[in-house]
Design a protein around this motif. Sequence first.
Motif, PDB file in Angstrom:
ATOM      1  N   MET A 211     -78.242 -64.528  75.839  1.00  0.00           N
ATOM      2  CA  MET A 211     -78.235 -65.718  76.706  1.00  0.00           C
ATOM      3  C   MET A 211     -79.114 -65.508  77.928  1.00  0.00           C
ATOM      4  SD  MET A 211     -74.984 -67.842  78.215  1.00  0.00           S
ATOM      5  CE  MET A 211     -74.690 -68.711  76.665  1.00  0.00           C
ATOM      6  N   ARG A 212     -79.825 -66.561  78.306  1.00  0.00           N
ATOM      7  CA  ARG A 212     -80.690 -66.515  79.483  1.00  0.00           C
ATOM      8  C   ARG A 212     -79.927 -66.990  80.720  1.00  0.00           C
ATOM      9  NH1 ARG A 212     -83.419 -67.645  74.922  1.00  0.00           N
ATOM     10  NH2 ARG A 212     -85.516 -66.743  74.653  1.00  0.00           N
ATOM     11  N   PRO A 213     -80.319 -66.506  81.912  1.00  0.00           N
ATOM     12  CA  PRO A 213     -79.603 -66.895  83.127  1.00  0.00           C
ATOM     13  C   PRO A 213     -79.446 -68.397  83.308  1.00  0.00           C
ATOM     14  CG  PRO A 213     -81.039 -65.057  83.612  1.00  0.00           C
ATOM     15  CD  PRO A 213     -81.341 -65.472  82.189  1.00  0.00           C
ATOM     16  N   LEU A 214     -80.504 -69.156  83.081  1.00  0.00           N
ATOM     17  CA  LEU A 214     -80.400 -70.604  83.262  1.00  0.00           C
ATOM     18  C   LEU A 214     -79.385 -71.191  82.288  1.00  0.00           C
ATOM     19  CD1 LEU A 214     -81.285 -73.170  84.659  1.00  0.00           C
ATOM     20  CD2 LEU A 214     -83.202 -73.334  83.046  1.00  0.00           C
TER      21      LEU A 214
ATOM     22  N   SER B 295     -70.195 -79.083  90.600  1.00  0.00           N
ATOM     23  CA  SER B 295     -70.887 -77.793  90.540  1.00  0.00           C
ATOM     24  C   SER B 295     -72.202 -77.849  91.310  1.00  0.00           C
ATOM     25  CB  SER B 295     -71.168 -77.412  89.078  1.00  0.00           C
ATOM     26  OG  SER B 295     -72.066 -78.337  88.491  1.00  0.00           O
ATOM     27  N   HIS B 296     -72.699 -76.662  91.607  1.00  0.00           N
ATOM     28  CA  HIS B 296     -74.034 -76.566  92.181  1.00  0.00           C
ATOM     29  C   HIS B 296     -75.073 -76.925  91.124  1.00  0.00           C
ATOM     30  CE1 HIS B 296     -73.125 -74.707  96.071  1.00  0.00           C
ATOM     31  NE2 HIS B 296     -72.227 -73.948  95.454  1.00  0.00           N
ATOM     32  N   GLU B 297     -76.263 -77.288  91.575  1.00  0.00           N
ATOM     33  CA  GLU B 297     -77.379 -77.505  90.653  1.00  0.00           C
ATOM     34  C   GLU B 297     -77.831 -76.126  90.162  1.00  0.00           C
ATOM     35  OE1 GLU B 297     -80.788 -77.085  90.089  1.00  0.00           O
ATOM     36  OE2 GLU B 297     -80.464 -78.417  88.347  1.00  0.00           O
ATOM     37  N   PRO B 298     -77.803 -75.863  88.855  1.00  0.00           N
ATOM     38  CA  PRO B 298     -78.081 -74.518  88.344  1.00  0.00           C
ATOM     39  C   PRO B 298     -79.390 -73.910  88.827  1.00  0.00           C
ATOM     40  CG  PRO B 298     -77.119 -75.845  86.608  1.00  0.00           C
ATOM     41  CD  PRO B 298     -77.351 -76.766  87.767  1.00  0.00           C
ATOM     42  N   ARG B 299     -80.473 -74.671  88.826  1.00  0.00           N
ATOM     43  CA  ARG B 299     -81.759 -74.105  89.247  1.00  0.00           C
ATOM     44  C   ARG B 299     -81.747 -73.736  90.733  1.00  0.00           C
ATOM     45  NH1 ARG B 299     -85.686 -74.868  85.286  1.00  0.00           N
ATOM     46  NH2 ARG B 299     -85.058 -76.311  83.619  1.00  0.00           N
ATOM     47  N   ASP B 300     -81.107 -74.573  91.541  1.00  0.00           N
ATOM     48  CA  ASP B 300     -81.023 -74.267  92.970  1.00  0.00           C
ATOM     49  C   ASP B 300     -80.231 -72.986  93.204  1.00  0.00           C
ATOM     50  OD1 ASP B 300     -82.450 -76.541  93.496  1.00  0.00           O
ATOM     51  OD2 ASP B 300     -80.705 -77.743  94.094  1.00  0.00           O
ATOM     52  N   LEU B 301     -79.138 -72.821  92.459  1.00  0.00           N
ATOM     53  CA  LEU B 301     -78.311 -71.638  92.632  1.00  0.00           C
ATOM     54  C   LEU B 301     -79.048 -70.376  92.193  1.00  0.00           C
ATOM     55  CD1 LEU B 301     -75.619 -70.592  93.584  1.00  0.00           C
ATOM     56  CD2 LEU B 301     -74.673 -71.058  91.307  1.00  0.00           C
ATOM     57  N   LEU B 302     -79.796 -70.467  91.098  1.00  0.00           N
ATOM     58  CA  LEU B 302     -80.585 -69.313  90.656  1.00  0.00           C
ATOM     59  C   LEU B 302     -81.629 -68.943  91.697  1.00  0.00           C
ATOM     60  CD1 LEU B 302     -81.143 -69.940  86.835  1.00  0.00           C
ATOM     61  CD2 LEU B 302     -79.671 -68.229  87.907  1.00  0.00           C
ATOM     62  N   GLU B 303     -82.185 -69.955  92.358  1.00  0.00           N
ATOM     63  CA  GLU B 303     -83.146 -69.669  93.422  1.00  0.00           C
ATOM     64  C   GLU B 303     -82.471 -68.946  94.583  1.00  0.00           C
ATOM     65  OE1 GLU B 303     -86.399 -71.951  96.305  1.00  0.00           O
ATOM     66  OE2 GLU B 303     -85.180 -73.100  94.878  1.00  0.00           O
ATOM     67  N   ARG B 304     -81.254 -69.361  94.916  1.00  0.00           N
ATOM     68  CA  ARG B 304     -80.534 -68.747  96.033  1.00  0.00           C
ATOM     69  C   ARG B 304     -80.207 -67.281  95.772  1.00  0.00           C
ATOM     70  NH1 ARG B 304     -75.596 -72.332  98.029  1.00  0.00           N
ATOM     71  NH2 ARG B 304     -75.679 -70.821  99.750  1.00  0.00           N
ATOM     72  N   VAL B 305     -79.995 -66.923  94.513  1.00  0.00           N
ATOM     73  CA  VAL B 305     -79.691 -65.518  94.198  1.00  0.00           C
ATOM     74  C   VAL B 305     -80.939 -64.754  93.763  1.00  0.00           C
ATOM     75  CG1 VAL B 305     -77.303 -66.038  93.592  1.00  0.00           C
ATOM     76  CG2 VAL B 305     -79.034 -65.986  91.786  1.00  0.00           C
ATOM     77  N   GLY B 306     -82.101 -65.393  93.826  1.00  0.00           N
ATOM     78  CA  GLY B 306     -83.353 -64.702  93.543  1.00  0.00           C
ATOM     79  C   GLY B 306     -83.651 -64.468  92.081  1.00  0.00           C
ATOM     80  N   LEU B 307     -83.239 -65.406  91.218  1.00  0.00           N
ATOM     81  CA  LEU B 307     -83.460 -65.227  89.782  1.00  0.00           C
ATOM     82  C   LEU B 307     -84.359 -66.308  89.172  1.00  0.00           C
ATOM     83  CD1 LEU B 307     -80.015 -64.087  88.315  1.00  0.00           C
ATOM     84  CD2 LEU B 307     -82.109 -62.734  88.535  1.00  0.00           C
ATOM     85  N   THR B 308     -85.039 -67.072  90.013  1.00  0.00           N
ATOM     86  CA  THR B 308     -85.885 -68.136  89.479  1.00  0.00           C
ATOM     87  C   THR B 308     -86.915 -67.595  88.493  1.00  0.00           C
ATOM     88  OG1 THR B 308     -85.624 -69.476  91.476  1.00  0.00           O
ATOM     89  CG2 THR B 308     -87.520 -69.950  90.072  1.00  0.00           C
ATOM     90  N   GLY B 309     -87.546 -66.500  88.841  1.00  0.00           N
ATOM     91  CA  GLY B 309     -88.568 -65.922  87.980  1.00  0.00           C
ATOM     92  C   GLY B 309     -88.028 -65.266  86.723  1.00  0.00           C
TER      93      GLY B 309
ATOM     94  N   ALA C  45     -70.087 -66.908  89.588  1.00  0.00           N
ATOM     95  CA  ALA C  45     -68.881 -66.997  90.403  1.00  0.00           C
ATOM     96  C   ALA C  45     -68.934 -68.185  91.364  1.00  0.00           C
ATOM     97  CB  ALA C  45     -68.685 -65.703  91.197  1.00  0.00           C
ATOM     98  N   LEU C  46     -70.145 -68.592  91.736  1.00  0.00           N
ATOM     99  CA  LEU C  46     -70.303 -69.633  92.758  1.00  0.00           C
ATOM    100  C   LEU C  46     -70.598 -71.014  92.200  1.00  0.00           C
ATOM    101  CD1 LEU C  46     -72.487 -67.700  95.378  1.00  0.00           C
ATOM    102  CD2 LEU C  46     -69.991 -67.876  95.242  1.00  0.00           C
ATOM    103  N   ILE C  47     -70.886 -71.127  90.912  1.00  0.00           N
ATOM    104  CA  ILE C  47     -71.364 -72.389  90.361  1.00  0.00           C
ATOM    105  C   ILE C  47     -70.390 -73.541  90.578  1.00  0.00           C
ATOM    106  CG2 ILE C  47     -70.450 -71.867  88.053  1.00  0.00           C
ATOM    107  CD1 ILE C  47     -73.674 -73.837  88.904  1.00  0.00           C
ATOM    108  N   GLY C  48     -69.092 -73.284  90.591  1.00  0.00           N
ATOM    109  CA  GLY C  48     -68.100 -74.357  90.713  1.00  0.00           C
ATOM    110  C   GLY C  48     -67.705 -74.703  92.130  1.00  0.00           C
ATOM    111  N   ARG C  49     -68.482 -74.282  93.117  1.00  0.00           N
ATOM    112  CA  ARG C  49     -68.183 -74.536  94.537  1.00  0.00           C
ATOM    113  C   ARG C  49     -66.748 -74.124  94.892  1.00  0.00           C
ATOM    114  NH1 ARG C  49     -72.218 -77.879  96.709  1.00  0.00           N
ATOM    115  NH2 ARG C  49     -73.460 -79.010  95.159  1.00  0.00           N
TER     116      ARG C  49
END
Length: 318
Positions: A91-94, A107-121, A143-147
């Motif tokens: 499985m991929r992070p996104l 929930s948070h927007e998945p792409r925004d959350l990945l950016e916040r934790v530094g996993l966009t790339g 852990a944070l996706i569900g606010r």
Amino acid sequence: MPAIEVEELTVVRGGHVAVDQLSFAADEGTITALLGPNGAGKTSTVETLEGFVEPDSGTVRVGSLDPIADHRELVNRIGVMLQEGGVPAAMRPLEAVELHATFHHDSHEPRDLLERVGLTGRSRTPWRHLSGGERQRLSLALALIGRPDIVFLDEPTAGVDLEGRRSIRRLVEELRDDGVTVLLTTHDIDEVEELADQVVIIDHGRLVASGSPEGLMSSGGEQELRFAAQTGLDVETLAGAVGVPVYEERRGEYVVEGDPTPQRIAVLTAWLAAADVPLGDLRAGRQRLEDIFLALTSEESAAGGRESWRHGRRGTGS
């Protein structure tokens, strides 16, 4: 108002008392660090708060809920960061974050959350190809996706590079600023000093100390002088000059016990100058939180007090 309440909690696992009449509370919108050596009862305590372990006695409340009786309601209000596992290898992070987002109404927007934790790339990289630090960041995102109102973080920066640690620490501080309650378990004492509003130290399942990092360091009651220099100094001779014990805590890092008076500092620097030893760093004042933690949880301290630990274990100059 407390977001987490633990009162006289006792947990027995495999005939062993893992948690022994433990009591503490964590206020809403604060960061509490739960510290203890391996086997101290941290995991049993946290798993009880998460509703995965039933107490043998005592009570716990998380967001005013009973983690066992109100588990369905509780899981919608908490975020749990696992130190490892929980994601299929392919499985991929996104994909993982998008899947977990479907479990929550808000929930948070998945792409925004990945950016916040530094996993966009790395959002399309299979989990099995992620580094240990990247897996930690993904676990934090899940852990944070569900606010959540309350978040349990297990070693959030373990295996993460310096830039990643800074990013995660900023994110944890942002959670507190947003009113989220964070319970953090970590072995990184510097991280605790930087982030925590409250520290709870346990050993052998029992509470041994609690309070703010500043309060615990101040309550240690002992002042000391620390300096950096070349390794292998004659600490016995130096101790004779300054009049108090001196030891090399780690390679090139020295501690002069006793009050860091101007006279003692002058004697130290004069001794180093006479020995033609460059002084790399000089710090005077209260003990570090790491020193307090080790003194409170060492076997020698438990058996015979702090002095036996400081002099017996270190076994250095007089």
